[in-house]
Structures are given as structure tokens and as C-alpha cells.
Write a protein that holds these residues in place. Structure first.
Motif, PDB file in Angstrom:
ATOM      1  N   TYR B 142       0.829  -1.207   0.000  1.00  0.00           N
ATOM      2  CA  TYR B 142       0.000   0.000   0.000  1.00  0.00           C
ATOM      3  C   TYR B 142       0.862   1.255   0.000  1.00  0.00           C
ATOM      4  O   TYR B 142       0.432   2.312  -0.456  1.00  0.00           O
ATOM      5  N   TYR B 143       2.099   1.108   0.505  1.00  0.00           N
ATOM      6  CA  TYR B 143       3.057   2.210   0.386  1.00  0.00           C
ATOM      7  C   TYR B 143       3.629   2.254  -1.025  1.00  0.00           C
ATOM      8  O   TYR B 143       3.810   3.314  -1.606  1.00  0.00           O
ATOM      9  N   ASN B 148      -5.047   3.480  -1.343  1.00  0.00           N
ATOM     10  CA  ASN B 148      -5.466   3.821   0.011  1.00  0.00           C
ATOM     11  C   ASN B 148      -5.777   2.565   0.824  1.00  0.00           C
ATOM     12  O   ASN B 148      -6.696   1.830   0.500  1.00  0.00           O
ATOM     13  N   PRO B 149      -4.988   2.310   1.897  1.00  0.00           N
ATOM     14  CA  PRO B 149      -5.231   1.103   2.680  1.00  0.00           C
ATOM     15  C   PRO B 149      -6.596   1.115   3.361  1.00  0.00           C
ATOM     16  O   PRO B 149      -7.131   0.062   3.694  1.00  0.00           O
ATOM     17  N   ALA B 150      -7.141   2.317   3.561  1.00  0.00           N
ATOM     18  CA  ALA B 150      -8.469   2.394   4.174  1.00  0.00           C
ATOM     19  C   ALA B 150      -9.540   1.865   3.220  1.00  0.00           C
ATOM     20  O   ALA B 150     -10.672   1.636   3.608  1.00  0.00           O
ATOM     21  N   HIS B 151      -9.178   1.685   1.952  1.00  0.00           N
ATOM     22  CA  HIS B 151     -10.103   1.102   0.976  1.00  0.00           C
ATOM     23  C   HIS B 151      -9.742  -0.335   0.628  1.00  0.00           C
ATOM     24  O   HIS B 151     -10.360  -0.932  -0.256  1.00  0.00           O
ATOM     25  N   ILE B 290       4.743  -3.944   8.410  1.00  0.00           N
ATOM     26  CA  ILE B 290       4.178  -2.608   8.533  1.00  0.00           C
ATOM     27  C   ILE B 290       2.675  -2.664   8.248  1.00  0.00           C
ATOM     28  O   ILE B 290       2.235  -3.301   7.302  1.00  0.00           O
ATOM     29  N   GLN B 291       1.917  -2.068   9.148  1.00  0.00           N
ATOM     30  CA  GLN B 291       0.446  -2.103   9.069  1.00  0.00           C
ATOM     31  C   GLN B 291      -0.058  -0.713   8.703  1.00  0.00           C
ATOM     32  O   GLN B 291      -0.204   0.135   9.572  1.00  0.00           O
ATOM     33  N   PRO B 292      -0.327  -0.458   7.436  1.00  0.00           N
ATOM     34  CA  PRO B 292      -0.828   0.875   7.107  1.00  0.00           C
ATOM     35  C   PRO B 292      -2.221   1.090   7.709  1.00  0.00           C
ATOM     36  O   PRO B 292      -2.961   0.129   7.904  1.00  0.00           O
ATOM     37  N   PRO B 293      -2.559   2.342   8.007  1.00  0.00           N
ATOM     38  CA  PRO B 293      -3.820   2.612   8.706  1.00  0.00           C
ATOM     39  C   PRO B 293      -5.030   2.221   7.854  1.00  0.00           C
ATOM     40  O   PRO B 293      -5.068   2.461   6.654  1.00  0.00           O
ATOM     41  N   GLY B 294      -6.004   1.594   8.496  1.00  0.00           N
ATOM     42  CA  GLY B 294      -7.243   1.268   7.809  1.00  0.00           C
ATOM     43  C   GLY B 294      -7.176  -0.003   7.002  1.00  0.00           C
ATOM     44  O   GLY B 294      -8.172  -0.451   6.439  1.00  0.00           O
ATOM     45  N   TYR B 295      -5.982  -0.618   6.958  1.00  0.00           N
ATOM     46  CA  TYR B 295      -5.751  -1.819   6.161  1.00  0.00           C
ATOM     47  C   TYR B 295      -6.568  -2.980   6.705  1.00  0.00           C
ATOM     48  O   TYR B 295      -7.005  -3.853   5.981  1.00  0.00           O
ATOM     49  N   THR B 296      -6.768  -2.977   7.993  1.00  0.00           N
ATOM     50  CA  THR B 296      -7.629  -3.990   8.583  1.00  0.00           C
ATOM     51  C   THR B 296      -8.558  -3.295   9.574  1.00  0.00           C
ATOM     52  O   THR B 296      -8.305  -2.173   9.984  1.00  0.00           O
ATOM     53  N   VAL B 298     -10.542  -2.588  13.136  1.00  0.00           N
ATOM     54  CA  VAL B 298     -10.068  -2.584  14.522  1.00  0.00           C
ATOM     55  C   VAL B 298     -10.298  -3.951  15.155  1.00  0.00           C
ATOM     56  O   VAL B 298      -9.457  -4.471  15.875  1.00  0.00           O
ATOM     57  N   LEU B 301      -7.647  -6.210  13.821  1.00  0.00           N
ATOM     58  CA  LEU B 301      -6.322  -5.800  14.272  1.00  0.00           C
ATOM     59  C   LEU B 301      -6.029  -6.393  15.648  1.00  0.00           C
ATOM     60  O   LEU B 301      -4.930  -6.886  15.898  1.00  0.00           O
TER      61      LEU B 301
END
Lengths: 273, 399
Positions: B142-143, B148-151, B290-296, B298, B301
Motif C-alpha cells: 500500500y506504500y 489507500n489502505p483504508a479502501h 508494517i500495518q498501514p492505517p485502515g488496512y484492517t 479494529v 487488528l
């Protein structure tokens, strides 16, 4: 100093937290990616202003992030909050992400913003001056960009977090009650600012549409957002000026609350004089 | 021993990551996202790719049921940004084994009909031997893609629906989703396996993924390098997810990926293997988590973090490796015994062996594969008689 108290506000996206204090002309505060609902500068300003600090969906306990995909959705949410609080054109102060959100509102609906205060704003892309990485960086590293004084309690907490987050050494018990809300805040921030990274490519050419008198405040030691961002806002918003506070980095209101409150009070008083 | 979940059937796969084996000795940064690509020597890469393909192709004559490749980007850990290219080669270089692509990172393909097309090509060329893996993609991707990891989850589910519809419903049709909008979906070729190839979904412990796999009656592959207890928990949660869908999980719906090294004796195995394992753990794993935000979510997680402390990147001693079954290393008897016990314990009908990792050279890799094939696989086949995949069940789930 007046402590802000929490209440809940019904919005089209769900219930959001709203922090409120004081009497007098209204000042709405839009928080940063950290999701801070209150701080010393707001408590100071609440002695002679009505301070309203709505917590954005996805931060704290505010609902509705699943219906937010970017700044356009954020602006519609703000319009909804304004309407439900019967606000016409309040003064708006934002920090970082919140400042970007305030400018998005002020470029699209200039009639809904009275005076505008942008503290260490993001939102623009300037070649060669991209803000540093926010997402997934070791918190101890991030703390160096956020604070001049690493002994600030929040900076101290970020340094402690480095022990149990990031890529290396997940050996210790992870305090989920701290990690999960932070992860939630960052996930909400990603919705708004992962790609494009903390900016809207169209925002810069819209700055000329802002009609509000604008105060841009920059922390002299903010190493997270290069100085040219604040300078560009101050130069390209028609009625804007730039103030720099020494001894503050990115989370300026946490580090220099009295100095910020004094600047903002003077700026707001100009509008009522 | 509790045999309730012991697989009645068993399939063996040879998995390859195609790692880069020559990071500079003085480089101690992550192997992912920001690992400078000036470290990559294309001349060495030429040798490595061809050698690694040979190692995979050898699995066919050695009696494996299948070979596995996977997708990773901008890293030294696994140099298959396009596993479909390697799978296409394998489709031609083999005639019998399953070719499992585990998988394509769906959110990175735009439009994802590209996956439907390329997978169908491999299936048609190979004569119906493709196993189609769909994966959300690792955090680092995602980097590397700025997707967008939130998607990530939304895109994954929507892309999945689009691909399965493209494979199972007559085209042309219109697909209007949130992330993908295609006025004319009409993919050529169509897959040879009907209604569609067997589907595998790799997962790291996310509850959403397990529930999704259970709902569709696909197979769940446990992503490796955790303590055996974490796998035990994951596969138990997966079986519970299947129960919640009203059926008992078939062991062939579960796959366990694990590094394996076999040599003549236990002592020799460790002696030959250990340094290569540490290169893998200390040089190639850093950065992968590395866990990008929104990737999973809560909820997920929390479940993932419970296993995070036991991730192999934290390993310090060989005793920890042995104790946690991070790699199964030893003589043929030792390896067969441990694997049989673990397979009974996990209830996994697919064993995905990682027979090469890190800097393990070609001769040792081939010796490892040979010993496993001749002296370990027969014992395990006797313990778990060979069977057929769950294609029928997978087909039902999609209807």
C-alpha cells in the motif's frame, strides 16, 4: 482557563462528540490527525469565546467514517454540523489536517466561514516540499517532528509507544486500549489523506476564493510540514498574514497554548472592533 | 491426540518466494518499500530466476501435487511482482501439477478484470491446472502503490465479486461498483475449469478474511512465520467461521505454509540450514509487518496483534525456532514425525512447503526437495491418503 465539556451531536452520519465551553463570539476548532478535542489554547480562548470543538467521524467516539471517502465528504459533514448548531459564518481554527479541512470549506462555501485561523496547515502539494511520512512511522521518530520539547507528556507517550509498535521488537504486551484508538484515528486520516498524500491538487488554485480574513500560524521548529506551506497559504489567500511562534513544532497548540491563544484572541478581536 | 480435524486427504505443494540472496552485508534497513533497488544486480537476478524456476519445475517429477508462487512488490524478500508471468512459464514447463498463484493482490489491479483475464489464460494454457489465489496485498504494497489502505477491504471484496462474475456469468454485462466501473465486462478467454478454478485466500489472522472464505467455501491459507500456536488458533477460528455458515470445514479448505529442511541427520540439517534461515529472518523479513492505517478493521487488528509478538522477525535463538515450529528441520524421520503431529493438530489438508529461503543454495535446495520427496512424503501420504480438491464445494459457494 475554562474546561471544555463533552456532549453528543446528531448528524447525518451518526452521533459525533462535541466539546464546548465559554460565552461570547463563536470559534469552531477542527482537530488534527491526532484527534485532540481540546487543549490549553482552547481553554484559554473559552474565557471570552464560545468554543465548539466537534470530533470528526472516525476519531474518538464519533460515528460515520464509513461514509467519508475524502475532503468533499468532509465539507458536507461540516456544513451539516454548522446547520445543526445554527452557525452562520463562525470563526474557524484548524490544526494541520483540520486546517486543510477548514480551507476546503472556505474555498467552496466562503459565506460559511467568518475568520479563519490555520495552524501548521497541510493540504497543498509543493514540489520538493512534501510533508514527512505520517503513516506507519515509528512514533518516537514522529515525536521529534511534533514537539520541540521531548519531555512533553504526549511526546513521552510516543517514545514509550516505540517499544511496542512499528516493525521491530513486538516483544512486550501491547496496550490495546491505547493502540486501537490511535489506529482508528490513523485509519480515518488515511481516508482523507493517504492518496493524494495530505493534499488536494486543486486546492491551491482555489485559494483566491477565500473571502475570510485569515491568520496563518506556523511553529518555527515544525519539521513535519516545510515552511513553504504556511507561506504559500499566507501569500495566496487574499486577506491573510503569517505569524511564526518560536519554540513550537507541528503540534504547536499543545506546546505553546498561551502564545497561540494570545495571537488568536487579538486576531478575532480585529473582527469585532 | 485429538483426531477430529485430522485431514482424510492430503496434498503437497512446493512454494517459492524467489528471494534476493545478496543484500549488502553492511545494510541493516528494511527489505521492503525503501530498500534501495541499486542493491539489485540484474546479472545475478538472471541466474536466480532461472534457478528458482528449475527448483519449482522439479516438484513435478518429485511427486508433488502442485507448485505455488506469490506476489510482492518493491522488496528483496520475494521478487515476483508478477507471479502470473512465472505461473505462465510453469504452465508450459510442467504437465501434471497444480499451478497455484497465491495470489494476486486484487486491490492493486485496476481494473481487476486483468486478473480474470490473466488467470484464465494460465488455466487455459495449463489445461485446467490453475489454483486462483486472491489476496488483499501486504501492508508494504500500500506504500509502494499509494493505494489507500483504508479502501483495501472494500476494493478486495468488490474486485472479487467482479472477477467471479466475469468468470461465471455470460458477457457482456455492466458492472457499476464503488471502486470499479466497467460498462462492458466480457473477458476473453474464459477459464477452462468450470465454473471456475479452485480459489485460495491467504490470511494472517484477520477475522473478516476467515468469514469471507468460509462464506464462499474457498480454502484458507495461513500466512507463515508465526508460532505454531498462532496457526492452531487461526485454523480453529476458521473452522468456527465455517460452522457459523452451517457446515463443517473440509481439511482441503485449509493450507499451512511452513519452511522445511531435510538432510541426512538432525545435526547435519541444522548445520546446513541455520545461516540461510537467519538471513531470511534478519535481512528479508524486516519491514514486512508494517500495518498501514485502515488496512484492517479494529476488530481484526486486535486478533492480529495477539499473534504479532510471535512473528518470526523477533526470533533470537535456534531453540525458539524449534520450539515454535517456525521451520521444520531435521532428518527425514524427524521432519515426518513433526509434520504428521502438526498436521493432525492444525487440520490442514494442504501442506505448502517452503524448501528454499534466504540464501539457501541450489544444491542444498535440490537435496532438500529430493529427501522430502523420497523419504518424508511417502510417510505422510500413508498417514493422510491422497485425495481430490474441493472444486465442487467452491463452485456451490459462488452460485
Amino acid at each position: 482557563m475554562t474546561t471544555l465539556t463533552e456532549e453528543r451531536l446528531d448528524t447525518a452520519l451518526g452521533k459525533v462528540q462535541l466539546y464546548r465551553a465559554g460565552e461570547g463570539p463563536t470559534l469552531v476548532y477542527l482537530h488534527s490527525a491526532g484527534g485532540e478535542p481540546t487543549h490549553g489554547a482552547l481553554e484559554d480562548l473559552a474565557s471570552d469565546h464560545t468554543v465548539l470543538s466537534p470530533v470528526f467521524p472516525g476519531y474518538g467516539e464519533s460515528e460515520g467514517i464509513e461514509q467519508i471517502d475524502g475532503m468533499e465528504d468532509a465539507v458536507f459533514h461540516l456544513l451539516d454540523v454548522w446547520d445543526r448548531l445554527a452557525l452562520d459564518a463562525p470563526a474557524v481554527m484548524g490544526l494541520s489536517l483540520g486546517a486543510w479541512m477548514a480551507v476546503e470549506l472556505a474555498t467552496r462555501y466562503p459565506e460559511r466561514v467568518g475568520r479563519l485561523i490555520l495552524v501548521n496547515p497541510v493540504g497543498l502539494h509543493i514540489d520538493g516540499a512534501t510533508p514527512k511520512e505520517l503513516f506507519g512511522r515509528p512514533p518516537n521518530e514522529l515525536a521529534e517532528d511534533m514537539f520541540v520539547d521531548q519531555s512533553h507528556p504526549v511526546a513521552q507517550m510516543m517514545h514509550a509507544m516505540a517499544e511496542w509498535s512499528g516493525d521491530v521488537g513486538l516483544q512486550v504486551e501491547i496496550p490495546l486500549e491505547i493502540v486501537l484508538p490511535l489506529y482508528k484515528s490513523m485509519a480515518a486520516t488515511a481516508k482523507l489523506g493517504w492518496d493524494p498524500y495530505l493534499h488536494n491538487p486543486k486546492l491551491r488554485r482555489r485559494l483566491a476564493r477565500v473571502t475570510s480574513p485569515t491568520l496563518v500560524v506556523r511553529g518555527a521548529q515544525d519539521t513535519f510540514v516545510p515552511a513553504v506551506h504556511a507561506e504559500t497559504y499566507a501569500a495566496e489567500i487574499p486577506d491573510a498574514r503569517l505569524e511564526v511562534i518560536d519554540g513550537a513544532a507541528h503540534l504547536l497548540p499543545l506546546e505553546k497554548p498561551a502564545e497561540l491563544a494570545a495571537l488568536v484572541r487579538a486576531f478575532l478581536d480585529e473582527g469585532t472592533a | 491426540m485429538n483426531d477430529r480435524y485430522a485431514p482424510r486427504l492430503m496434498r503437497f505443494f512446493s512454494f517459492h518466494l524467489m528471494p534476493y540472496s545478496a543484500l549488502p552485508a553492511d545494510y541493516d534497513g528494511p527489505a521492503w518499500v525503501t530498500c534501495p533497488n541499486t542493491f539489485y544486480d540484474p546479472k545475478l537476478g538472471h541466474e536466480l530466476y532461472n534457478r528458482y524456476i528449475d527448483e519449482l519445475v522439479a516438484a513435478e517429477t518429485l511427486g508433488f501435487d502442485g507448485v505455488c508462487v506469490n506476489e510482492h512488490h518493491q522488496n528483496a524478500y520475494g521478487d515476483m511482482p508478477s507471479p502470473n508471468l512465472i505461473a505462465a512459464i510453469l504452465a508450459r514447463e510442467t504437465t501434471r501439477v497444480k499451478v497455484a498463484v497465491v495470489g494476486n493482490a486484487l486491490p492493486l489491479y485496476d481494473p481487476p478484470t486483468r486478473v480474470a483475464e490473466e488467470f484464465a489464460m494460465i488455466d487455459v494454457i495449463s489445461g485446467g491446472r490453475l489454483i486462483a489465489g486472491f489476496v488483499v496485498g501486504g501492508g508494504p504494497e500500500y506504500y509502494s502503490f499509494s493505494i489507500n489502505p483504508a479502501h483495501a477491504r472494500e476494493r478486495f471484496y468488490e474486485a472479487h465479486d467482479l472477477i467471479m462474475k466475469a468468470w461465471t456469468e455470460p458477457g457482456p454485462f455492466e458492472f457499476i461498483g464503488k471502486h470499479y466501473r466497467i460498462r462492458y465486462v466480457n473477458t476473453w478467454p474464459r477459464p477452462l475449469q468450470q465454473p471456475h478454478p479452485e480459489v485460495w485466500i491467504p490470511g494472517v489472522g484477520s477475522l473478516e478474511t476467515m468469514e469471507f472464505v468460509a462464506r464462499h467455501r474457498y480454502a484458507y491459507m495461513g500466512i507463515p512465520y508465526f508460532h505454531i500456536n498462532v496457526f492452531e488458533r487461526s485454523f480453529r477460528l476458521f473452522r468456527e467461521a465455517c460452522e457459523a455458515e452451517g457446515y463443517e470445514a473440509d481439511p482441503l479448505q485449509a493450507g499451512w505454509l511452513v519452511p522445511i529442511y531435510v538432510a541426512e541427520t538432525d545435526e547435519q540439517a541444522r548445520l546446513e540450514y541455520e545461516e540461510h534461515f537467519w538471513y531470511f529472518v534478519r535481512r528479508l523479513l524486516p519491514g514486512i509487518t508494517i500495518q498501514p492505517p485502515g488496512y484492517t478493521t479494529v476488530r481484526s487488528l486486535e486478533n492480529i496483534l495477539k499473534g504479532a509478538g510471535s512473528f518470526a522477525v523477533n526470533l533470537k535463538t535456534w531453540e525458539e525456532v524449534v520450539e515454535g515450529h517456525y521451520a521444520i528441520v531435521g532428518s527425514p524421520d524427524t521432519v515426518a514425525d513433526i509434520l504428521a503431529t502438526d498436521i493432525h493438530r492444525l487440520g490442514t489438508g494442504n501442506l505448502l512447503g517452503l524448501f528454499q529461503l534466504g540464501t539457501l543454495p541450489h544444491d542444498l535446495t535440490m537435496k532438500n526437495l529430493g529427501l522430502f520427496s523420497e523419504e518424508v512424503m511417502p510417510k505422510l501420504r500413508a498417514e493422510f491418503p491422497e485425495g481430490q480438491p474441493v472444486t465442487g464445494a467452491a463452485a456451490e459457494g459462488v452460485a
